[in-house]
Design an enzyme around this catalytic site. Structure first.
Site, PDB file in Angstrom:
ATOM      1  N   LEU A 159      -7.275 -22.115  -2.100  1.00 28.32           N
ATOM      2  CA  LEU A 159      -5.848 -21.754  -2.009  1.00 28.32           C
ATOM      3  C   LEU A 159      -5.755 -20.298  -1.584  1.00 28.32           C
ATOM      4  CD1 LEU A 159      -4.598 -23.061  -5.486  1.00 28.32           C
ATOM      5  CD2 LEU A 159      -4.196 -24.171  -3.290  1.00 28.32           C
ATOM      6  N   HIS A 160      -4.949 -20.021  -0.583  1.00 27.41           N
ATOM      7  CA  HIS A 160      -4.736 -18.607  -0.270  1.00 27.41           C
ATOM      8  C   HIS A 160      -3.344 -18.327   0.281  1.00 27.41           C
ATOM      9  CE1 HIS A 160      -5.610 -20.095   3.745  1.00 27.41           C
ATOM     10  NE2 HIS A 160      -5.076 -19.000   4.220  1.00 27.41           N
ATOM     11  N   ARG A 161      -2.560 -19.395   0.539  1.00 25.49           N
ATOM     12  CA  ARG A 161      -1.244 -19.162   1.169  1.00 25.49           C
ATOM     13  C   ARG A 161      -0.319 -18.434   0.200  1.00 25.49           C
ATOM     14  NH1 ARG A 161      -1.407 -20.413   5.935  1.00 25.49           N
ATOM     15  NH2 ARG A 161      -2.885 -22.026   6.494  1.00 25.49           N
ATOM     16  N   ARG A 173      -7.053 -12.266  -2.364  1.00 27.70           N
ATOM     17  CA  ARG A 173      -5.667 -12.223  -2.835  1.00 27.70           C
ATOM     18  C   ARG A 173      -5.462 -13.189  -4.010  1.00 27.70           C
ATOM     19  NH1 ARG A 173      -2.628 -14.349   0.965  1.00 27.70           N
ATOM     20  NH2 ARG A 173      -1.206 -12.766   1.692  1.00 27.70           N
ATOM     21  N   ASP A 188      -5.074 -25.561   0.952  1.00 32.94           N
ATOM     22  CA  ASP A 188      -3.881 -25.251   1.730  1.00 32.94           C
ATOM     23  C   ASP A 188      -4.260 -24.626   3.071  1.00 32.94           C
ATOM     24  OD1 ASP A 188      -4.637 -22.694   0.966  1.00 32.94           O
ATOM     25  OD2 ASP A 188      -2.804 -22.247  -0.170  1.00 32.94           O
TER      26      ASP A 188
END
Ligand code: UD1
Length: 401
Positions: free
Chosen positions: A225-227, A260, A314
């Site tokens: 996940l990074h969005r 992030r 994602d």
């Protein structure tokens, strides 16, 4: 002919590596060689996000490193533009190839499209590798980058047929669009054998020695996940983690974290969802649960994907990689710009609610969906691109209207 190839962020490196190899191959039979110039904007700069990929992909050191680093979208894009303009002045390329949909892609496309060598308006030819993809969701920064880059490019290299419809619907002439295949899949096919030698499964305790001495792999899932939509907002992130709870009770879920995402886990106070946080050497043997890990290099991550029973993500690129590998994938988004991965591949769009994610995981965990490899995902996309470029730079003596 001199061609600048621009990279900036993690998903660019595997799209660019096959282009450089295709240039080498073309130079073997072309009397007037193509001179490639690799420009790295420095959008991604950590060892794990950049250098590790250069090593795994045997990429040469960038000829030019712009070192822009992180910033708001406007600051990062503007900084890349300012520095890239100087590169065009110094290098005077015949063509510029940008790949994918990150800020570096749009920034360098904008500079190239406005650059003039003379009063007649001559400028480098601009090619967009991975053109035409559309999520139709302008809240994604990547969608804005795609639209801008496509409309500025002279040559649009598409990975799937949806790209042709999208671009024609937006008024882009068919003679500028080339269905070449997918350079990221070129990279995967080229690296697959080397990835098999990765020891990541042993390191993560996912494989075990049988009595025969051979090792077998425990069924496990991978999560990425990074969005910003999914991780910046605590409630959104929590929905996804709750959606993962059933599978995490049954099997190990390996979660290599983008920097992030790692920061957001701490900021949101979500560490209790993970059995190990930010470990490079997670516990042996893995228990069911979400096992957080540092970002992985290309070969280790490819090995992890190849043996996974399920991938939840994602990322756009991972939807394509799992399609090529035949690994069931659950996409934690409301849309995809890569519909071929759903139509032909192993991808299922789950939305972002915990119920939707849980349901999609249950279906995908039960077995490999029927799939086929999309047309032209055959390892030769980069060669097709370089051939188109050769044809056009020879013909490109006047600015393209
Ligand atoms: C970028 C791309 C996204 C792509 C993703 C892959 C844009 C708009 N987004 O998102 O399409 O899927 O890369 O990873 O271009 N950071 C580090 N180390 C690094 C790079 C970034 O710690 O080497 C941190 C910084 O705090 C930075 C944040 O990650 O502010 C976001 O980086 P950025 O390049 O702006 O966007 P990504 O989320 O990585």
């Amino acid at each position: 002919m001199k061609v600048i190839i621009v990279v900036g962020a993690r998903p660019n490196f595997m799209k660019a590596a096959p282009l450089l190899r295709a240039v080498d191959k073309a130079n073997g039979r072309n009397p007037s060689p193509i001179v490639p110039v690799l420009v790295h904007t420095g959008q991604h700069y950590d060892v794990a996000m950049s250098d590790a990929f250069f090593a795994d992909l045997n990429l040469p050191r960038p000829d030019v490193y712009l070192g822009v680093g992180s910033g708001s979208h406007a600051c990062q894009t503007a900084e890349i533009m300012k520095r890239f303009e100087c590169v065009l002045e110094d290098q005077h390329p015949d063509a510029v190839l940008v790949v994918g949909d990150v800020n570096s892609t749009a920034a360098c496309a904008l500079v190239t499209a406005k650059f003039c060598y003379d009063s007649a308006g001559h400028r480098p030819l601009l090619g967009h590798v991975e053109a035409g993809l559309r999520s139709f969701d302008r809240s994604m920064p990547e969608e804005c980058n795609r639209v801008v880059t496509d409309h500025l490019s002279d040559l649009l290299f598409i990975t799937e047929k949806s790209g042709l419809h999208n671009l024609q619907n937006e008024g882009i002439a068919a003679n500028r669009i080339f269905f070449v295949g997918n350079t990221m899949i070129d990279c995967l096919l080229e690296c697959r054998e080397r990835a098999k030698t990765s020891i990541i499964l042993d390191r993560l305790g996912l494989s075990e020695r049988c009595n025969s001495g051979r090792s077998s792999t425990r069924p496990y899932a991978v999560l990425t996940l990074h969005r910003p939509n999914n991780v910046d907002d605590r409630d959104a992130f929590l929905q996804i983690l709750k959606g993962m709870q059933d599978i995490a009770a049954e099997a190990a879920v390996v979660f290599p974290m983008h920097p992030r995402t790692f920061r957001k886990v701490e900021e949101h106070g979500l560490s209790s969802f993970f059995s190990v946080l930010a470990a490079t050497e997670p516990a042996h043997p893995p228990r069911p649960g979400i096992v957080a890990a540092a970002p992985l290099g290309y070969l280790d991550f490819l090995c992890l994907l190849m043996h996974a029973r399920l991938v939840v993500t994602d990322s756009g690129g991972i939807q394509e990689e799992t399609t090529c590998l035949g690994v069931p994938c659950v996409t934690v988004r409301n849309n995809t710009e890569r519909p071929v991965t759903v139509e032909k591949g192993t991808n299922r769009i789950a939305g972002t609610t915990s119920e939707g994610i849980r349901d999609a995981i249950r279906v995908q965990w039960a077995g490999t969906p029927e799939f086929s490899i999309p047309h032209k995902w055959d390892g030769h996309a980069a060669e097709r691109i370089i051939q188109v470029l050769l044809n056009h730079t020879v013909a490109h003596s006047a600015p393209i209207p």
